[in-house]
Design an enzyme around this catalytic site. Sequence first.
Site, PDB file in Angstrom:
ATOM      1  N   TRP A 148       1.892   1.755  -3.456  1.00 38.81           N
ATOM      2  CA  TRP A 148       0.819   2.409  -4.238  1.00 38.81           C
ATOM      3  C   TRP A 148       0.910   3.928  -4.073  1.00 38.81           C
ATOM      4  O   TRP A 148       0.741   4.679  -5.023  1.00 38.81           O
ATOM      5  CB  TRP A 148      -0.566   1.954  -3.748  1.00 38.81           C
ATOM      6  CG  TRP A 148      -1.134   0.770  -4.466  1.00 38.81           C
ATOM      7  CD1 TRP A 148      -1.191  -0.509  -3.992  1.00 38.81           C
ATOM      8  CD2 TRP A 148      -1.739   0.750  -5.780  1.00 38.81           C
ATOM      9  NE1 TRP A 148      -1.798  -1.317  -4.934  1.00 38.81           N
ATOM     10  CE2 TRP A 148      -2.142  -0.579  -6.037  1.00 38.81           C
ATOM     11  CE3 TRP A 148      -1.971   1.720  -6.752  1.00 38.81           C
ATOM     12  CZ2 TRP A 148      -2.766  -0.958  -7.217  1.00 38.81           C
ATOM     13  CZ3 TRP A 148      -2.592   1.342  -7.932  1.00 38.81           C
ATOM     14  CH2 TRP A 148      -2.980   0.028  -8.165  1.00 38.81           C
ATOM     15  N   TRP A 206     -21.266  12.559 -19.163  1.00 42.81           N
ATOM     16  CA  TRP A 206     -21.764  12.406 -17.800  1.00 42.81           C
ATOM     17  C   TRP A 206     -23.144  13.030 -17.671  1.00 42.81           C
ATOM     18  O   TRP A 206     -23.482  13.955 -18.417  1.00 42.81           O
ATOM     19  CB  TRP A 206     -20.804  13.067 -16.797  1.00 42.81           C
ATOM     20  CG  TRP A 206     -19.374  12.613 -16.912  1.00 42.81           C
ATOM     21  CD1 TRP A 206     -18.332  13.307 -17.452  1.00 42.81           C
ATOM     22  CD2 TRP A 206     -18.827  11.353 -16.487  1.00 42.81           C
ATOM     23  NE1 TRP A 206     -17.176  12.565 -17.378  1.00 42.81           N
ATOM     24  CE2 TRP A 206     -17.456  11.360 -16.800  1.00 42.81           C
ATOM     25  CE3 TRP A 206     -19.364  10.224 -15.867  1.00 42.81           C
ATOM     26  CZ2 TRP A 206     -16.611  10.297 -16.510  1.00 42.81           C
ATOM     27  CZ3 TRP A 206     -18.529   9.156 -15.581  1.00 42.81           C
ATOM     28  CH2 TRP A 206     -17.172   9.200 -15.903  1.00 42.81           C
ATOM     29  N   GLU A 246       0.847  -1.207   0.000  1.00 40.22           N
ATOM     30  CA  GLU A 246       0.000   0.000   0.000  1.00 40.22           C
ATOM     31  C   GLU A 246       0.879   1.254   0.000  1.00 40.22           C
ATOM     32  O   GLU A 246       0.555   2.253  -0.649  1.00 40.22           O
ATOM     33  CB  GLU A 246      -0.933   0.020   1.213  1.00 40.22           C
ATOM     34  CG  GLU A 246      -1.881  -1.168   1.294  1.00 40.22           C
ATOM     35  CD  GLU A 246      -2.681  -1.381   0.028  1.00 40.22           C
ATOM     36  OE1 GLU A 246      -3.123  -0.401  -0.587  1.00 40.22           O
ATOM     37  OE2 GLU A 246      -2.869  -2.559  -0.350  1.00 40.22           O
ATOM     38  N   TRP A 305      -9.863   7.914  -7.613  1.00 40.91           N
ATOM     39  CA  TRP A 305     -11.078   8.259  -8.363  1.00 40.91           C
ATOM     40  C   TRP A 305     -10.994   7.789  -9.807  1.00 40.91           C
ATOM     41  O   TRP A 305     -11.962   7.242 -10.356  1.00 40.91           O
ATOM     42  CB  TRP A 305     -11.365   9.765  -8.284  1.00 40.91           C
ATOM     43  CG  TRP A 305     -12.179  10.044  -7.071  1.00 40.91           C
ATOM     44  CD1 TRP A 305     -11.716  10.437  -5.850  1.00 40.91           C
ATOM     45  CD2 TRP A 305     -13.589   9.848  -6.916  1.00 40.91           C
ATOM     46  NE1 TRP A 305     -12.753  10.501  -4.956  1.00 40.91           N
ATOM     47  CE2 TRP A 305     -13.908  10.166  -5.576  1.00 40.91           C
ATOM     48  CE3 TRP A 305     -14.610   9.454  -7.772  1.00 40.91           C
ATOM     49  CZ2 TRP A 305     -15.217  10.080  -5.078  1.00 40.91           C
ATOM     50  CZ3 TRP A 305     -15.912   9.375  -7.276  1.00 40.91           C
ATOM     51  CH2 TRP A 305     -16.200   9.678  -5.957  1.00 40.91           C
ATOM     52  N   ASN A 361     -10.904   2.292   2.998  1.00 45.26           N
ATOM     53  CA  ASN A 361     -10.529   2.179   1.578  1.00 45.26           C
ATOM     54  C   ASN A 361     -11.521   1.363   0.751  1.00 45.26           C
ATOM     55  O   ASN A 361     -11.881   1.749  -0.352  1.00 45.26           O
ATOM     56  CB  ASN A 361      -9.137   1.571   1.473  1.00 45.26           C
ATOM     57  CG  ASN A 361      -8.701   1.434   0.026  1.00 45.26           C
ATOM     58  OD1 ASN A 361      -8.611   2.441  -0.687  1.00 45.26           O
ATOM     59  ND2 ASN A 361      -8.470   0.220  -0.435  1.00 45.26           N
ATOM     60  N   TRP A 390     -16.342  11.871 -12.479  1.00 50.05           N
ATOM     61  CA  TRP A 390     -15.480  11.526 -11.346  1.00 50.05           C
ATOM     62  C   TRP A 390     -14.895  12.762 -10.670  1.00 50.05           C
ATOM     63  O   TRP A 390     -14.595  12.755  -9.477  1.00 50.05           O
ATOM     64  CB  TRP A 390     -14.357  10.571 -11.783  1.00 50.05           C
ATOM     65  CG  TRP A 390     -13.401  11.141 -12.803  1.00 50.05           C
ATOM     66  CD1 TRP A 390     -13.504  11.064 -14.156  1.00 50.05           C
ATOM     67  CD2 TRP A 390     -12.189  11.890 -12.549  1.00 50.05           C
ATOM     68  NE1 TRP A 390     -12.456  11.706 -14.765  1.00 50.05           N
ATOM     69  CE2 TRP A 390     -11.630  12.223 -13.800  1.00 50.05           C
ATOM     70  CE3 TRP A 390     -11.538  12.305 -11.395  1.00 50.05           C
ATOM     71  CZ2 TRP A 390     -10.442  12.956 -13.917  1.00 50.05           C
ATOM     72  CZ3 TRP A 390     -10.355  13.037 -11.516  1.00 50.05           C
ATOM     73  CH2 TRP A 390      -9.833  13.356 -12.774  1.00 50.05           C
TER      74      TRP A 390
HETATM   75  C1  LIG Z   1     -11.663   7.081  -4.421  1.00 49.71           C
HETATM   76  C2  LIG Z   1     -10.450   7.032  -3.498  1.00 49.71           C
HETATM   77  C3  LIG Z   1      -9.910   8.192  -2.980  1.00 49.71           C
HETATM   78  C4  LIG Z   1      -8.779   8.146  -2.141  1.00 49.71           C
HETATM   79  N1  LIG Z   1      -8.270   9.329  -1.662  1.00 49.71           N
HETATM   80  C5  LIG Z   1      -7.170   9.306  -0.873  1.00 49.71           C
HETATM   81  C6  LIG Z   1      -6.611  10.509  -0.380  1.00 49.71           C
HETATM   82  O1  LIG Z   1      -7.067  11.628  -0.677  1.00 49.71           O
HETATM   83  N2  LIG Z   1      -5.537  10.425   0.454  1.00 49.71           N
HETATM   84  C7  LIG Z   1      -4.972   9.216   0.789  1.00 49.71           C
HETATM   85  O2  LIG Z   1      -3.997   9.195   1.554  1.00 49.71           O
HETATM   86  N3  LIG Z   1      -5.466   8.073   0.302  1.00 49.71           N
HETATM   87  C8  LIG Z   1      -6.549   8.070  -0.500  1.00 49.71           C
HETATM   88  N4  LIG Z   1      -7.068   6.894  -0.963  1.00 49.71           N
HETATM   89  C9  LIG Z   1      -6.344   5.633  -0.660  1.00 49.71           C
HETATM   90  C10 LIG Z   1      -6.822   4.885   0.609  1.00 49.71           C
HETATM   91  O3  LIG Z   1      -8.211   4.760   0.626  1.00 49.71           O
HETATM   92  C11 LIG Z   1      -6.365   5.552   1.907  1.00 49.71           C
HETATM   93  O4  LIG Z   1      -4.990   5.831   1.860  1.00 49.71           O
HETATM   94  C12 LIG Z   1      -6.606   4.635   3.106  1.00 49.71           C
HETATM   95  O5  LIG Z   1      -7.970   4.305   3.198  1.00 49.71           O
HETATM   96  C13 LIG Z   1      -6.144   5.318   4.381  1.00 49.71           C
HETATM   97  O6  LIG Z   1      -6.393   4.499   5.488  1.00 49.71           O
HETATM   98  P1  LIG Z   1      -5.200   3.874   6.324  1.00 49.71           P
HETATM   99  O7  LIG Z   1      -4.215   4.935   6.644  1.00 49.71           O
HETATM  100  O8  LIG Z   1      -5.824   3.138   7.458  1.00 49.71           O
HETATM  101  O9  LIG Z   1      -4.575   2.904   5.272  1.00 49.71           O
HETATM  102  P2  LIG Z   1      -3.723   1.551   5.380  1.00 49.71           P
HETATM  103  O10 LIG Z   1      -4.540   0.510   4.740  1.00 49.71           O
HETATM  104  O11 LIG Z   1      -3.243   1.293   6.757  1.00 49.71           O
HETATM  105  O12 LIG Z   1      -2.508   1.845   4.390  1.00 49.71           O
HETATM  106  C14 LIG Z   1      -1.315   2.502   4.817  1.00 49.71           C
HETATM  107  C15 LIG Z   1      -1.013   3.683   3.955  1.00 49.71           C
HETATM  108  O13 LIG Z   1      -0.777   3.288   2.609  1.00 49.71           O
HETATM  109  C16 LIG Z   1      -1.255   4.294   1.718  1.00 49.71           C
HETATM  110  N5  LIG Z   1      -2.328   3.725   0.899  1.00 49.71           N
HETATM  111  C17 LIG Z   1      -3.196   2.754   1.227  1.00 49.71           C
HETATM  112  N6  LIG Z   1      -4.017   2.473   0.186  1.00 49.71           N
HETATM  113  C18 LIG Z   1      -3.661   3.308  -0.807  1.00 49.71           C
HETATM  114  C19 LIG Z   1      -4.130   3.514  -2.131  1.00 49.71           C
HETATM  115  N7  LIG Z   1      -5.128   2.796  -2.677  1.00 49.71           N
HETATM  116  N8  LIG Z   1      -3.561   4.490  -2.874  1.00 49.71           N
HETATM  117  C20 LIG Z   1      -2.536   5.214  -2.385  1.00 49.71           C
HETATM  118  N9  LIG Z   1      -2.044   5.070  -1.136  1.00 49.71           N
HETATM  119  C21 LIG Z   1      -2.597   4.121  -0.360  1.00 49.71           C
HETATM  120  C22 LIG Z   1      -1.814   5.408   2.576  1.00 49.71           C
HETATM  121  O14 LIG Z   1      -0.797   6.375   2.771  1.00 49.71           O
HETATM  122  C23 LIG Z   1      -2.147   4.695   3.883  1.00 49.71           C
HETATM  123  O15 LIG Z   1      -2.155   5.510   5.002  1.00 49.71           O
HETATM  124  C24 LIG Z   1      -8.189   6.901  -1.811  1.00 49.71           C
HETATM  125  C25 LIG Z   1      -8.748   5.727  -2.339  1.00 49.71           C
HETATM  126  C26 LIG Z   1      -9.865   5.791  -3.158  1.00 49.71           C
HETATM  127  C27 LIG Z   1     -10.449   4.507  -3.690  1.00 49.71           C
END
Ligand SMILES: Cc1cc2nc3c(=O)[nH]c(=O)nc-3n(C[C@H](O)[C@H](O)[C@H](O)COP(=O)(O)OP(=O)(O)OC[C@H]3O[C@@H](n4cnc5c(N)ncnc54)[C@H](O)[C@@H]3O)c2cc1C
Length: 448
Positions: free
Chosen positions: A267, A295, A264, A371, A330, A348
């Site tokens: 990512w 849209w 993650e 998105w 997420n 979007w």
């Molecule tokens: C539509 C959409 C919008 C999103 N907008 C954001 C946003 O504005 N800011 C944001 O930080 N994340 C965003 N995410 C990614 C992800 O949803 C969040 O990072 C995550 O839910 C944060 O929770 P956590 O810290 O408990 O994550 P954990 O699951 O504990 O993951 C650890 C870290 O990994 C990174 N990470 C995890 N998943 C992703 C991912 N899919 N893409 C990029 N980095 C990721 C984040 O920095 C996160 O804190 C988005 C995902 C989607 C589907």
Amino acid sequence: MNQRIALCWMRRDLRLHDHTALYGALTSGLPVLPVFVFDRSILDDLAQRADRRVTFIYEQLGRLNGQLKAVGSGIWGVHAQPTDGWESLLRELEERGYQVEAVHANRDYEPRAQQRDAAIQSLLESHGIAFHTYRDHVLFEPNEVLKADGTPYTVFTPYSKRWLANSPEERLGSVASEDLLGACVRMEEIPWPSLQEMGFEPAHDAAFPSINLDDQLLRDYGAQRDLPAVAGTTRLSVHLRFGTVSIREAMRAGFSHSAKWLTELIWREFYQAIIHHFPHSVEGAFKPAYDAVEWESAGPEFEAWKAGKTGYPLVDAGMRELAATGFMHNRVRMVVASFLCKHLLLDWRLGERWFAEQLLDFELASNVGGWQWAAGTGCDAAPYFRVFNPTSQQEKFDPSFAYVRKWVPEWGTPEYPKPIVDHKFARLRAIDRYKRALKPDQAQPTLF
Ligand SMILES: Cc1cc2nc3c(=O)[nH]c(=O)nc-3n(C[C@H](O)[C@H](O)[C@H](O)COP(=O)(O)OP(=O)(O)OC[C@H]3O[C@@H](n4cnc5c(N)ncnc54)[C@H](O)[C@@H]3O)c2cc1C
């Protein structure tokens, strides 16, 4: 004679420990003054006066200021557009008898931040001041993970393989910036604007997650991460966004305890690279052909989505969690985003902007990436003909309805709204509309 000093410009790195630019400044041989610019070109556009992000930043900087005060220093706070702010800062420092020799800052890869930094660099150079920048908030910068032909990756799996093959373990060490704070400038009455002076007030409803890199949480992550009712993810996103945790600290925990969680974090770096190499994706579809999707116009259905009143319980629970806390799980982010773009056929960018306003962890690269993935318009996105079924997602990831019940107490009662759109109809309409945009020659006459 003026005292020669260096400045450390803090931006998305709000900590004093393991801070690469601060370390660079503190080991440069000059006394260091930390600086933070409350950027009016961002703040003046915020809709809420009690904005949770502003509160988070302000509280965190307050803590750092307290630490710096203990060594007779502090952070110089400026509330202005960056160019005006830097001009007045340099002027005031000169009036107080300081001559700035160099500014140190960690690099930011967002297109707008890069434009800002280029403008400030030329301003500083016009004053004869050097601008030193550092890699800090990623392990690998966008230009360090490229295909063999030197072009950027647009698909995650090969990107992550290359990333892992780059010897990341050699970059996990921290710098001892916090041990050197005694080399900060000692100064009386360092300007620090109040929230009220900047037109804000504290967001009293904000509950900020603590930094949690618990071994067991990370070990269970693979099994728990998709269940929104379970506290199975780290909630580290706001800390990674504003740099209150160092990426090296987080990566070390990932390498030690969870390969899945490490993925993650990769990512996150992938999306940083995408936004840097493909700045058009901030405003338009990553794959420009998808800009032709027609849209629907935003109306009551968009309002129902924002309010969590679509009649689809997982979507509604997520939107209400977002409104109440500034966070959304997420899995649920993917479902609500897909619902907006595919079920409601709304652009979007509307959803991306709504998340930008609401999310505590809003981060342009990940938000646009997420998105566009959900809309099917991005790099490595779900194909447009795959439409998430919000009901089966709910059955799979919240089978006991624990998450739904928490956020939608009236679910299952007559007060709960009927679905605003039928899933089967919406699915066919979305596939038809996307196909019309992408393959107009193959499109059939349609009822949609
Ligand atoms: C539509 C959409 C919008 C999103 N907008 C954001 C946003 O504005 N800011 C944001 O930080 N994340 C965003 N995410 C990614 C992800 O949803 C969040 O990072 C995550 O839910 C944060 O929770 P956590 O810290 O408990 O994550 P954990 O699951 O504990 O993951 C650890 C870290 O990994 C990174 N990470 C995890 N998943 C992703 C991912 N899919 N893409 C990029 N980095 C990721 C984040 O920095 C996160 O804190 C988005 C995902 C989607 C589907």
